[in-house]
Design a protein around this motif. Structure first.
Motif, mmCIF file in Angstrom:
data_model
loop_
_atom_site.group_PDB
_atom_site.id
_atom_site.type_symbol
_atom_site.label_atom_id
_atom_site.label_comp_id
_atom_site.label_asym_id
_atom_site.label_seq_id
_atom_site.Cartn_x
_atom_site.Cartn_y
_atom_site.Cartn_z
ATOM 1 N N GLU A 95 -10.943 1.984 2.829
ATOM 2 C CA GLU A 95 -10.262 1.590 1.603
ATOM 3 C C GLU A 95 -10.798 0.242 1.108
ATOM 4 O O GLU A 95 -11.274 -0.584 1.889
ATOM 5 C CB GLU A 95 -8.751 1.503 1.842
ATOM 6 N N LEU A 118 -4.522 7.039 2.067
ATOM 7 C CA LEU A 118 -4.899 6.944 0.659
ATOM 8 C C LEU A 118 -5.883 8.026 0.250
ATOM 9 O O LEU A 118 -5.715 8.663 -0.786
ATOM 10 C CB LEU A 118 -5.477 5.559 0.373
ATOM 11 N N CYS A 138 -9.563 3.879 -5.041
ATOM 12 C CA CYS A 138 -8.615 3.066 -4.274
ATOM 13 C C CYS A 138 -7.694 2.276 -5.191
ATOM 14 O O CYS A 138 -6.653 1.776 -4.748
ATOM 15 C CB CYS A 138 -9.361 2.117 -3.343
ATOM 16 N N ASN A 154 -9.558 -2.651 -0.154
ATOM 17 C CA ASN A 154 -9.034 -3.928 0.334
ATOM 18 C C ASN A 154 -9.499 -4.207 1.752
ATOM 19 O O ASN A 154 -9.846 -5.344 2.105
ATOM 20 C CB ASN A 154 -7.501 -3.931 0.290
ATOM 21 N N HIS A 195 0.825 -1.215 0.000
ATOM 22 C CA HIS A 195 0.000 0.000 0.000
ATOM 23 C C HIS A 195 0.857 1.263 0.000
ATOM 24 O O HIS A 195 0.368 2.357 0.281
ATOM 25 C CB HIS A 195 -0.941 0.000 1.207
#
Length: 473
Positions: A106, A382, A299, A108, A44
């Motif tokens: 996010e 993010l 994302c 994931n 990430h």
């Protein structure tokens, strides 16, 4: 029967809704768990400095929880998949009746939680999820057409209408737990398996919860009222630098906004201009989190505007390396990049200047800059990082129009008038007059051993305009 509190991006005991729910009464024992997933963090794009601070914050949290009689198990697992498997094993082994956690937005993380929730439902484990990263949960604000907001200004108006100048007070620490309520088997396992992460104390950043609150109070007592006047001047230490604590979850947005709301006449807007502006920045942060939930493709680092997905970016490894090292020949850009490399942080005004320089002057793909920032910023997350980069590259929601291209020299002259910030990070330019520091002439560059400008502003600006305009045809 036992409750399990799963810590993620919420490494604090104060104003932690999932933790408070875990300790809502003393009928059941509460355990806590945290996973260090370095391989996943690297995937990430989180850098070594950031991951080091996350491990330190986890150890700080364990000490705080020890004082409350809540044992925290820190496990070293490479990926989210590994951590989920370990979590399932622990819940099964110790007959966990309830799992509590604060949501991460996010994609994931959301997929991980969905799969985990399915297992919990099949195994009669109650799951309680809470919003702690947003005052208004993503999805609660919609346009009249029932669509997510794509532009900040109407989002902010809707956010303010919904909150009606009221912010709920942050919660205190949970009640202390009697360790005798926890079985010996559990205590032995927690003691045996617990991992002591190796970390280096960072000279510049202290991820302690007490430090975060002291810094919040000091900022609001001193710089907060002048925030609107001084926030863009990088020479001054006039911003809160609390983004670091928010990114790690050592501090909650509610703690920040509530602490500013009180001296602002209990107003979220229309009070002191400086405090209004600072609260506004926190709402911006929330806007970007709403976006990644409404548009999960963000994302995956896709452009928010599909028509700008295939911009013909320049593939110049040399130019990108000069930008990364702070050797572009534009002093304000180079000083900002040196600050990033030195501190793991960059002044917000300069984040816009450097990002726009990379994407407009050098016409290099914003994805590369986003990744570089994430690898070096201690406050990288993010949603905000992606939102800021797409704003600068004109590819995002509420992005700057493509024809808005900051002139780095003008930005330098306006926000670092005396060149003090430049001189701090480019000491080779100290001997120059304040005016000359913004863009030295050829003779001064040679004398100071400072590189030539990587590109000429007017030509670079026109190249960017032509490139972006071609995408509209």
């Amino acid at each position: 029967m036992t409750r399990l509190m799963w810590f993620r991006t919420d490494l604090r005991v104060l104003d932690n809704p999932a933790l408070m729910h875990s300790r809502r009464d003393d009928d059941e024992a509460t355990l806590a768990i945290y996973f260090v997933t370095e391989k996943q963090w690297q995937q990430h794009d989180l850098g070594d400095r950031r991951t080091n601070l996350m491990k330190q914050a986890a150890c700080n949290l364990r000490e705080s929880l020890d004082g409350l009689g809540i044992p925290l198990l820190i496990l070293n697992k490479e990926t989210f998949k590994d951590s989920s498997e370990a979590l399932l094993e622990i819940m099964e082994r110790f007959d966990i009746s309830e799992l509590n956690y604060n949501l991460e937005y996010e994609i994931n993380e959301r997929h991980r939680d969905i799969e985990l929730g399915q297992w919990c439902k099949a195994n009669d484990v109650q799951v309680n999820k809470f919003h702690d990263q947003c005052i208004v949960p993503p999805g609660d604000l919609k346009t009249q057409n029932d669509d997510p907001y794509r532009v900040y200004s109407p989002f902010r108006k809707a956010w303010l209408r919904l909150k009606k100048d009221y912010i709920e007070a942050p919660s205190a620490a949970p009640s202390q737990q009697d360790m005798r309520t926890i079985s010996h088997d559990i205590r032995d396992y927690w003691a045996e398996k617990n991992w002591a992460p190796d970390f280096i104390h960072d000279a510049l950043w202290d991820p302690a919860e007490d430090t975060a609150h002291e810094q919040l109070k000091e900022f609001l007592d001193k710089e907060g009222l002048q925030y609107h006047e001084q926030r863009d001047i990088p020479e001054l230490d006039a911003t809160s630098r609390l983004s670091f604590y928010l990114a790690l979850g050592v501090l909650s947005p509610r703690q920040c906004i509530y602490t500013a709301w009180q001296p602002n006449g209990c107003l979220l807007s229309g009070g002191e201009t400086g405090l209004d502006n600072w609260i506004n920045e926190l709402v911006w942060r929330e806007f970007y989190r709403h976006l990644i939930v409404a548009y999960p493709e963000l994302c995956k680092h896709r452009a928010f505007r599909p028509d700008y997905e295939n911009i013909p970016w320049r593939d110049s490894a040399g130019d990108f390396e000069r930008w990364c090292k702070g050797e572009t020949g534009y002093p304000i850009v180079d000083a900002a990049m040196k600050q990033l490399l030195d501190q793991g942080w960059m002044h917000n005004r300069l984040r816009m200047v450097t990002a726009m320089f990379l994407t407009k002057h050098l016409l290099i793909d914003w994805h590369k800059g986003e990744k570089f920032f994430s690898e070096h910023l201690v406050d990288a997350d993010l949603a905000s990082n992606n939102g800021g980069w797409q704003w600068s590259a004109s590819t995002g929601a509420d992005g700057a129009p493509y024809f808005r291209i900051f002139n780095p020299v003008t930005q330098s002259e306006r926000f670092d008038e005396q060149g003090h910030f430049i001189a701090r990070y480019l000491p080779e330019l100290n001997s120059l007059s304040p005016k000359a520091r913004h863009f030295p002439d050829d003779k001064a560059r040679k004398a100071c051993a400072y590189p030539e400008a990587i590109v000429e502003h007017k030509a670079a600006r026109q190249r960017a305009l032509d490139t972006f305009k071609s995408m509209e045809n």
